[in-house]
Design an enzyme around this catalytic site. Sequence first.
Site, PDB file in Angstrom:
ATOM      1  N   ASP A  83       0.841  -1.202   0.000  1.00 23.66           N
ATOM      2  CA  ASP A  83       0.000   0.000   0.000  1.00 23.66           C
ATOM      3  C   ASP A  83       0.877   1.254   0.000  1.00 23.66           C
ATOM      4  OD1 ASP A  83      -2.977   1.050   0.867  1.00 23.66           O
ATOM      5  OD2 ASP A  83      -1.387   2.285   1.751  1.00 23.66           O
ATOM      6  N   LYS A 139      -2.819   5.966  -3.947  1.00 27.36           N
ATOM      7  CA  LYS A 139      -3.888   6.931  -3.629  1.00 27.36           C
ATOM      8  C   LYS A 139      -3.525   8.277  -4.240  1.00 27.36           C
ATOM      9  CE  LYS A 139      -3.736   4.711   0.882  1.00 27.36           C
ATOM     10  NZ  LYS A 139      -2.286   4.500   1.056  1.00 27.36           N
ATOM     11  N   HIS A 168      -7.603   9.800  -1.857  1.00 24.31           N
ATOM     12  CA  HIS A 168      -6.925   9.739  -0.552  1.00 24.31           C
ATOM     13  C   HIS A 168      -7.745  10.365   0.580  1.00 24.31           C
ATOM     14  CE1 HIS A 168      -2.580   9.443   1.188  1.00 24.31           C
ATOM     15  NE2 HIS A 168      -3.478   9.155   2.098  1.00 24.31           N
ATOM     16  N   LEU A 196      -2.206  -0.666  14.033  1.00 27.53           N
ATOM     17  CA  LEU A 196      -1.561  -0.929  15.330  1.00 27.53           C
ATOM     18  C   LEU A 196      -1.592   0.326  16.199  1.00 27.53           C
ATOM     19  CD1 LEU A 196       1.556  -2.882  13.955  1.00 27.53           C
ATOM     20  CD2 LEU A 196      -0.499  -3.851  15.019  1.00 27.53           C
TER      21      LEU A 196
HETATM   22  P1  A2P Z   1       8.647  -0.348  12.723  1.00 25.20           P
HETATM   23  O1  A2P Z   1       8.469   0.131  11.322  1.00 25.20           O
HETATM   24  O2  A2P Z   1       9.942   0.086  13.320  1.00 25.20           O
HETATM   25  O3  A2P Z   1       8.403  -1.842  12.865  1.00 25.20           O
HETATM   26  P2  A2P Z   1       0.692   1.261  12.057  1.00 25.20           P
HETATM   27  O4  A2P Z   1       0.776   0.136  11.101  1.00 25.20           O
HETATM   28  O5  A2P Z   1      -0.476   1.184  12.991  1.00 25.20           O
HETATM   29  O6  A2P Z   1       0.845   2.601  11.418  1.00 25.20           O
HETATM   30  O7  A2P Z   1       1.926   1.118  13.071  1.00 25.20           O
HETATM   31  C1  A2P Z   1       3.199   1.280  12.627  1.00 25.20           C
HETATM   32  C2  A2P Z   1       4.128   1.421  13.822  1.00 25.20           C
HETATM   33  O8  A2P Z   1       4.145   0.216  14.603  1.00 25.20           O
HETATM   34  C3  A2P Z   1       5.516   1.647  13.348  1.00 25.20           C
HETATM   35  O9  A2P Z   1       6.132   2.536  14.242  1.00 25.20           O
HETATM   36  C4  A2P Z   1       6.158   0.262  13.418  1.00 25.20           C
HETATM   37  O10 A2P Z   1       7.545   0.378  13.661  1.00 25.20           O
HETATM   38  C5  A2P Z   1       5.447  -0.351  14.580  1.00 25.20           C
HETATM   39  N1  A2P Z   1       5.265  -1.809  14.459  1.00 25.20           N
HETATM   40  C6  A2P Z   1       4.950  -2.507  13.344  1.00 25.20           C
HETATM   41  N2  A2P Z   1       4.832  -3.810  13.610  1.00 25.20           N
HETATM   42  C7  A2P Z   1       5.093  -3.948  14.940  1.00 25.20           C
HETATM   43  C8  A2P Z   1       5.139  -5.059  15.817  1.00 25.20           C
HETATM   44  N3  A2P Z   1       4.892  -6.289  15.389  1.00 25.20           N
HETATM   45  N4  A2P Z   1       5.446  -4.817  17.132  1.00 25.20           N
HETATM   46  C9  A2P Z   1       5.713  -3.582  17.569  1.00 25.20           C
HETATM   47  N5  A2P Z   1       5.685  -2.493  16.780  1.00 25.20           N
HETATM   48  C10 A2P Z   1       5.375  -2.665  15.479  1.00 25.20           C
END
Ligand code: A2P
Length: 277
Positions: A46, A76, A109, A191
């Site tokens: 994406d 987008k 977007h 997340l």
């Molecule tokens: P990183 O890129 O260093 O892994 P979202 O998808 O909700 O936008 O969240 C993205 C954020 O969550 C990024 O800062 C990413 O950091 C972090 N993140 C992604 N996967 C995990 C995971 N499995 N555990 C902890 N943090 C994660």
Amino acid sequence: MTLSPLITLNDGHTIPQLGLGTWPLDDDQVATAVVHALETGYRHIDTAVKYGNEEGVGNGIRASGMDRGELFVTTKLDGQFQGGDRAAAGLEGSLTRMGLDYVDLLLIHWPLPARDEFVSTWKTFERLQAEGKVRSIGVSNFKPAHLERLLAGTDVVPAVNQIQLSPAITRAADREFNAKHGIVTESYSPLGGSGASLLRAPILAQLGEKYGKTPAQMVLRWHIEQGLVVIPKSGNPERMKENLEIFDFALEPQDLAEFAALDEGPGAGNDSDTTGH
Ligand code: A2P
């Protein structure tokens, strides 16, 4: 290797239920991330013009050696491409930057309701779909009121509405509206986004212990079990793998119910009546 299940869209095409979010990775970072992701089993990437990393996405796809037909690529178009025919040039630019002949999913977007151009923009999207340069068309950050106007003035029902969604920002009314109209809801910042405290909630660690999963895996499973398409962003190969390893367990209903404690209520999250680009 784990592969994501597919969800069928209202136009008959399928979308891998889990994909890789790429904001805010730059061209170099995203190229590396895409290669890792495709090696790990991701088949859905994406991006957006506004992320400024479409060239890197294209470079990553080519470096992976993966067949284009095995991949699902979303981009987008932001406000500069709204109104009249501007989306046509927008899509051309994206295809050129990524080095692709078509995208699988093209999204408006943001609705930018004050500009009042999303209906004419959508008509251009309908034409681009008919021309075959995009397989599926959809929207992002649209509220029910925006979709009502879109549906009343155009022919093709959006295949997807990608919105900010997590156990903290649940937008029940929006999801219900989308479902009623056959629009698949896709969760961005699933997340909680970068720097969010969601993953540190003690309940996620407690539940995770029961299933032998991490807090992030618990949250992603919450999305999956509600039929949402989900695009966690990570530039880290281990976390990318972790985020894909969520198809070997299911939450028991009483555990799914526990997520309600994380809901920050109807005012949480961004408001696309007043924000966007
Ligand atoms: P990183 O890129 O260093 O892994 P979202 O998808 O909700 O936008 O969240 C993205 C954020 O969550 C990024 O800062 C990413 O950091 C972090 N993140 C992604 N996967 C995990 C995971 N499995 N555990 C902890 N943090 C994660």
